[in-house]
Design an enzyme around this catalytic site. Sequence first.
Site, PDB file in Angstrom:
ATOM      1  CD  GLU A  91      -2.985   1.183   0.495  1.00 15.21           C
ATOM      2  OE1 GLU A  91      -3.409   2.281   0.139  1.00 15.21           O
ATOM      3  OE2 GLU A  91      -3.467   0.113   0.127  1.00 15.21           O
ATOM      4  CG  ASP A  92       1.347   2.816   3.192  1.00 15.23           C
ATOM      5  OD1 ASP A  92       0.459   3.330   2.506  1.00 15.23           O
ATOM      6  OD2 ASP A  92       1.154   2.354   4.324  1.00 15.23           O
TER       7      ASP A  92
END
Length: 748
Positions: A91-92
């Site tokens: 996600e990051d």
Amino acid sequence: MGHEEFSSLEDQMIQEEFNLLLNDYIHTNHRRKIDRIRKAFNFANEAHRGVKRRNGDPYIMHPLAVARIVCNELGLGSTSICCALLHDVVEDTEYTVEDIKNMFDEKIAQIVDGLTKISGGILAEHASAQAENFRKLLLTMSSDIRVVLIKIADRLHNMRTLSSMPPAKQYKIAGETLFIYAPLAHRLGLFAIKTELEDLSFKYEHPAEYEMINKKLEASENMRQLLFKNFAKPVDPKLKAMGLTYEMRTRIKSVYSIWNKMQAKGIPFEDIYDIFAVRIIFESKDGIDDKNLCWDIYSAITDIYRIRPDRIRDWVSRPKANGYQALHLTVMGPDGQWIEIQIRSKKMDDIAEKGFAAHWRYKENNQEIEEDTELDKWLQTIMEILESPNPNSLDFLDTIKMNLFSSEIFVFTPKGDLKTLPQGATALDFAYGVHTNVGHNCIGAKVNHRLVPLSHPLSSGDQIEILTSKSQHPEPEWLNFVTTAKARTKIDAYLKRSRKDATKKGEGKLIAIFNNSGVEFTPTNIDKVAVYYGFPEKEPLFYAIEIEDVIPDNIKKIVSGKTDNVLFKYVKQALGVKSKQQTIIHEQPAEEKVKIDKSKPYLLTDDEFNRNYVIASCCKPIPGDDALGFINDDGNVVVHKRSCPIAMRLKSSFGERILSTVWSNHNKSSFEATLEVKGIDSIGVLNIITKTISEQFNVNIQRLLIEAKDGVFEGKIKMLVHSVEDIQKMCITLGKIKNIKSVARVVD
């Protein structure tokens, strides 16, 4: 574990937390796979290096904390621990699911992918449409239940560290937690986590009430201990004489449960009698069934104390769907108070607190995870719900909550087979539970050999026989009396299909009318007819023709535009409204339209001519209430109580439109409020109430409704007040009047 040279205090803090995680893992009965956990940690630590959480900690501290929850509080093994460590990497950071697959294995990549689909990034800025996210969460569950368990652990850590977030974000996350994650934890039998999620949400949404209940619990602690001591005195020797190894302790109701009960019943803290229960947890004995030991203890206690027969709950013979097992009874204690007792074995207690995850620790072959038959049943229920094609998100959420998080009832078929249904299920739900066609053709039912309608609500122990007829088909009103997702989905699908068929037939009729009138059947001409009859689209027109709501006439005149254009105006307005809504929703979000600084609380101002907010009619907050703002499609700020169920739905699905609010001084303004008064009927009591309100508080009474029956009275007084303070003072003053037993504010 060799300690390396630390480049900084941060690295030392990270390494110490990782060592604690390894230590936790070594003390479980899972197979030792320390190397893969170390590898996942090193990979995640590198990926998140340099990134900070809102509270200033290195970001990796969050995945480490989630991994410890997964290990300690959910009892899961190395696969889940690795996934918890890696859950935010895709996600990051620039890494992909493919990278995870190459570095680790297919299973870990699959779970991390599931977690990424339902995640909201480091600051959760784009995790707004939670209803949609929840649907995705359920979809991913079909592949692996661990996705959900790790997501719950992630949310638990976010709630534990929520204080670093701004107030509006706190309301959004807390509301979402109460609406989605706490019921999900409950359905999985994660009782301890469910309770903590509820209490933390409550703490941020209603800090004053949370503090008040906590203080009252502390103040009454000594009294509870004395009650327990007096109760246990004769019980202890009796249980010891039976040769049992056991622990007897008190269980205190959670702050959120206490508040919920106070709200639901409109009673003060002091009137809640089941704040504490006695829990007896015994060690299993070889050769004796745990169920028999529960009933032996029950027998010993009822020899000493008088039982309350309507409060026996036997979840030992028939466990709840989330795996909970225990025997509950309520007895009259030595101090003249009812005391609830919960009897369970050590294993039952473990499963009650840790849920399905606790099953793993009782697997002898030390397999890392083994999905129980109960879990398979649970997943089957979810897949049935997901058969529904693209349901509206909020309706979908409500259906899921209704179907999965309610308590169950147990009913029998005519042959004596047992079926489980949600509380409140009807005869029609049962019919659809048997088979879709039985549901579609259902004309009624016999419950316990007595004829009942389709809408008849079922109770535990009922025996049901469904009556069918080939000529019967689902009707739209059936949706009003089904509660299960399966029944609702099947009825919806049938109605959509039959509407589609009717629309097709209506189109055929209109083609025939066009041909008879010598008018060409073109899209433009159809639109003219639709607009003339007040339909923005052609499909509703076709359907209306088939069911004879519309009988087209003078087609030539309508198409040529020579008819009266009153309906044209009406439809243009209708279409205008629609296009305006689309502009608000799609082109210019409401929160941009109203320039509001969300970083600070929105001040609710009110002068004699202008109010910068709208009061929500569902909960009618007044100055002093814990409130929040919601920016609606028109750009207005609608103020709800934080505890309002509608507000909870808004927080879950439109988090970015939620504002934290502060009331300004509203001395000149008046707000509607309703008080409920109960007491002993006596001459002049009504006169005293009205006189007190009018004279002492200078308040304008709008409506007064008092009913007296069998020596007691109950009344509702609707009035105009300035703030919550007025209401509180009024409740205290009226409560002191002789013969008045309770005064509480209610939503009228």
